[in-house]
Write a protein that holds these residues in place. Structure first.
Motif, mmCIF file in Angstrom:
data_model
loop_
_atom_site.group_PDB
_atom_site.id
_atom_site.type_symbol
_atom_site.label_atom_id
_atom_site.label_comp_id
_atom_site.label_asym_id
_atom_site.label_seq_id
_atom_site.Cartn_x
_atom_site.Cartn_y
_atom_site.Cartn_z
ATOM 1 N N LEU A 205 -12.905 15.094 12.603
ATOM 2 C CA LEU A 205 -11.852 14.300 11.986
ATOM 3 C C LEU A 205 -10.501 14.980 12.154
ATOM 4 O O LEU A 205 -10.403 16.213 12.219
ATOM 5 N N LEU A 206 -9.456 14.168 12.194
ATOM 6 C CA LEU A 206 -8.076 14.638 12.223
ATOM 7 C C LEU A 206 -7.372 14.147 10.969
ATOM 8 O O LEU A 206 -7.725 13.115 10.401
ATOM 9 N N ALA A 207 -6.369 14.891 10.545
ATOM 10 C CA ALA A 207 -5.637 14.526 9.331
ATOM 11 C C ALA A 207 -4.996 13.144 9.480
ATOM 12 O O ALA A 207 -4.613 12.719 10.576
ATOM 13 N N ALA A 208 -4.878 12.441 8.372
ATOM 14 C CA ALA A 208 -4.254 11.120 8.362
ATOM 15 C C ALA A 208 -2.777 11.222 8.728
ATOM 16 O O ALA A 208 -2.117 12.244 8.479
ATOM 17 N N THR A 209 -2.263 10.169 9.316
ATOM 18 C CA THR A 209 -0.842 10.127 9.646
ATOM 19 C C THR A 209 -0.015 9.907 8.386
ATOM 20 O O THR A 209 -0.490 9.385 7.367
ATOM 21 N N ALA A 210 1.252 10.286 8.465
ATOM 22 C CA ALA A 210 2.161 10.078 7.335
ATOM 23 C C ALA A 210 2.328 8.596 7.038
ATOM 24 O O ALA A 210 2.440 8.192 5.874
ATOM 25 N N GLU A 211 2.298 7.756 8.075
ATOM 26 C CA GLU A 211 2.479 6.314 7.881
ATOM 27 C C GLU A 211 1.330 5.714 7.078
ATOM 28 O O GLU A 211 1.549 4.936 6.133
ATOM 29 N N SER A 212 0.099 6.062 7.431
ATOM 30 C CA SER A 212 -1.051 5.533 6.706
ATOM 31 C C SER A 212 -1.097 6.060 5.278
ATOM 32 O O SER A 212 -1.446 5.330 4.338
ATOM 33 N N THR A 213 -0.727 7.322 5.107
ATOM 34 C CA THR A 213 -0.722 7.901 3.765
ATOM 35 C C THR A 213 0.299 7.193 2.888
ATOM 36 O O THR A 213 0.006 6.833 1.735
ATOM 37 N N LYS A 214 1.487 6.976 3.404
ATOM 38 C CA LYS A 214 2.535 6.297 2.638
ATOM 39 C C LYS A 214 2.109 4.882 2.278
ATOM 40 O O LYS A 214 2.296 4.434 1.136
ATOM 41 N N ALA B 109 -0.896 3.701 1.895
ATOM 42 C CA ALA B 109 -1.935 3.735 0.861
ATOM 43 C C ALA B 109 -1.357 4.093 -0.492
ATOM 44 O O ALA B 109 -1.743 3.515 -1.517
ATOM 45 N N LEU B 110 -0.450 5.046 -0.523
ATOM 46 C CA LEU B 110 0.169 5.433 -1.795
ATOM 47 C C LEU B 110 0.917 4.262 -2.425
ATOM 48 O O LEU B 110 0.932 4.114 -3.664
ATOM 49 N N LEU B 111 1.498 3.419 -1.618
ATOM 50 C CA LEU B 111 2.214 2.253 -2.147
ATOM 51 C C LEU B 111 1.277 1.266 -2.809
ATOM 52 O O LEU B 111 1.707 0.432 -3.610
ATOM 53 N N ARG B 112 -0.024 1.310 -2.468
ATOM 54 C CA ARG B 112 -1.012 0.395 -3.041
ATOM 55 C C ARG B 112 -1.674 0.948 -4.304
ATOM 56 O O ARG B 112 -2.397 0.216 -4.961
ATOM 57 N N PRO C 255 -6.556 -4.891 -0.937
ATOM 58 C CA PRO C 255 -5.537 -4.260 -0.080
ATOM 59 C C PRO C 255 -5.511 -2.735 -0.205
ATOM 60 O O PRO C 255 -5.216 -2.038 0.757
ATOM 61 N N LEU C 256 -5.822 -2.212 -1.406
ATOM 62 C CA LEU C 256 -5.897 -0.762 -1.572
ATOM 63 C C LEU C 256 -7.014 -0.188 -0.705
ATOM 64 O O LEU C 256 -6.816 0.797 0.017
ATOM 65 N N SER C 257 -8.181 -0.817 -0.750
ATOM 66 C CA SER C 257 -9.301 -0.337 0.069
ATOM 67 C C SER C 257 -8.966 -0.406 1.554
ATOM 68 O O SER C 257 -9.262 0.520 2.320
ATOM 69 N N THR C 258 -8.342 -1.491 1.971
ATOM 70 C CA THR C 258 -7.965 -1.634 3.381
ATOM 71 C C THR C 258 -7.030 -0.514 3.802
ATOM 72 O O THR C 258 -7.173 0.072 4.884
ATOM 73 N N ALA C 259 -6.073 -0.182 2.939
ATOM 74 C CA ALA C 259 -5.125 0.888 3.257
ATOM 75 C C ALA C 259 -5.818 2.251 3.309
ATOM 76 O O ALA C 259 -5.515 3.084 4.173
ATOM 77 N N LEU C 260 -6.756 2.493 2.397
ATOM 78 C CA LEU C 260 -7.452 3.781 2.367
ATOM 79 C C LEU C 260 -8.379 3.970 3.560
ATOM 80 O O LEU C 260 -8.718 5.102 3.921
ATOM 81 N N PHE C 261 -8.803 2.860 4.174
ATOM 82 C CA PHE C 261 -9.684 2.929 5.336
ATOM 83 C C PHE C 261 -8.939 2.614 6.639
ATOM 84 O O PHE C 261 -9.568 2.311 7.649
ATOM 85 N N ALA C 262 -7.617 2.746 6.636
ATOM 86 C CA ALA C 262 -6.839 2.457 7.840
ATOM 87 C C ALA C 262 -7.121 3.458 8.957
ATOM 88 O O ALA C 262 -6.912 3.157 10.137
#
Length: 284
Positions: A269-278, A280-283, A236-243
C-alpha cells in the motif's frame, strides 16, 4: 448464535518507528464500542494482517481480547486457514473467525463448500464466511450460501459483492435461520439493511461510529424515515473513505483527527493522496 449490529474491522495503527501503536489501537477499540458498535474485528483486511509479523498479530489479538473481555463485547478475528483458526483457542474472548472464500483459485461452489466444511470442523470458534467475489474471483449463488449456512459451526457471512445483485435479493428474501448476513460493502449498507441484513462489518464506522450504529438500529427497528436520512449522509462518507485502497484514506483521516500517531501503511500500500484525504475529511 446470530451476530447482529455494527462491527468495526479495526485498522492497525503504526507509530513513528513503524511499530504497532498498541495504545492507539486500544483507544480506537474503546472509541468504537463507546460509539455503539456491537463488537470489533481484528486482523481483517483493514488491519493489514499480511504485512504484520506473527508477533505483531498476537499482540493485536492479545490487546483486543483484553478490551473486549473487559467490555463484554464480541471479538471476531480474521483466520483463513485451519492452522490459524485452531490457534484462536489461545484467546477465550474470541467470538468467531472471519474467513475469506479461497481467492484466486476459483475452486467452484463445491470446492468452497468443501473448504469451509474442513475449516469449520477445525475451528474452535464459529466461522463467518467473507464473500467478496471481486477480490477472490469466486462467485457464490444464494443457493451456495444457503448450503454454507447449513454447515455445523458456520454462523454467518460478510456479504460484500459490490452492490445489490439478484443473488443478494434472493438470499435476503429467504434467509437461512440462525445465520447472520452482515453487509461488508460500506456504501451499500443502508439498502442491504433495508432488505433484511442483520448488521454490518464496516471500516467506515471508525468515523461517525454512532451514526452507523444508529443506521443499523433504525433499519432493524423498521424506522425507515430515520434510516433513509442516515443512509443518505453516510454513503458519500464511505465512498470518500474508499476512494483509494483501504485503509489508506481511513488512516489519513484518523491521523488528521489526532486519533492515531501516523497515517502510515505498509507495502504494497501507498499513503493516501492529500486530495482524497481532504475530500474524506469534508464528509466527516
Amino acid at each position: 448464535m446470530t451476530l447482529t449490529g455494527l462491527y468495526v474491522p479495526l485498522i492497525t495503527p503504526f507509530d513513528h518507528d513503524g511499530a504497532v501503536a498498541l495504545g492507539a489501537l486500544e483507544a480506537l477499540a474503546n472509541d468504537v464500542l463507546d460509539g455503539g458498535a456491537a463488537g470489533v474485528v481484528a486482523l481483517g483486511t483493514t488491519g493489514e494482517p499480511s504485512s504484520l509479523t506473527r508477533e505483531d498479530r498476537h499482540r493485536v489479538v492479545d490487546l483486543l481480547a483484553r478490551v473486549c473481555g473487559e467490555r463484554s463485547a464480541p471479538l471476531v478475528v480474521g483466520a483463513d486457514s485451519a492452522e490459524v483458526a485452531r490457534a484462536l483457542s489461545r484467546w477465550p474472548q474470541v467470538t468467531a473467525t472471519l474467513s475469506v472464500v479461497p481467492p484466486f483459485l476459483r475452486p467452484g461452489e463445491a470446492g468452497v463448500l468443501a473448504h469451509f466444511t474442513d475449516l469449520a470442523a477445525a475451528s474452535p470458534v464459529p466461522v463467518l464466511v467473507y464473500h467478496v467475489p471481486y477480490r477472490t474471483g469466486q462467485q457464490l449463488s444464494a443457493g451456495a450460501i444457503r448450503r454454507l449456512a447449513a454447515l455445523d459451526n458456520v454462523v454467518g457471512v460478510k456479504h460484500a459483492v459490490g452492490g445489490i445483485d439478484a443473488d443478494t435479493v434472493d438470499l435476503l428474501a429467504d434467509p437461512p435461520a440462525d445465520f447472520a448476513i452482515l453487509g461488508g460493502e460500506d456504501a451499500f449498507i443502508s439498502p442491504l439493511l433495508a432488505l433484511g441484513a442483520h448488521g454490518g462489518i464496516l471500516a467506515s464506522a471508525h468515523v461517525a461510529t454512532a451514526r452507523f450504529a444508529d443506521l443499523v438500529a433504525a433499519w432493524r427497528a423498521g424506522d425507515a424515515t430515520t434510516a433513509r436520512a442516515l443512509g443518505r449522509q453516510l454513503a458519500p462518507l464511505s465512498t470518500a473513505l474508499f476512494a483509494e485502497p483501504n485503509p489508506t484514506v481511513l488512516k489519513a483521516v484518523l491521523h488528521a483527527q489526532g486519533r492515531i500517531p501516523t497515517a502510515a501503511v505498509r507495502p504494497p500500500l501507498l499513503a493516501a493522496t492529500a486530495e482524497s484525504t481532504k475530500a474524506a475529511l469534508l464528509r466527516t
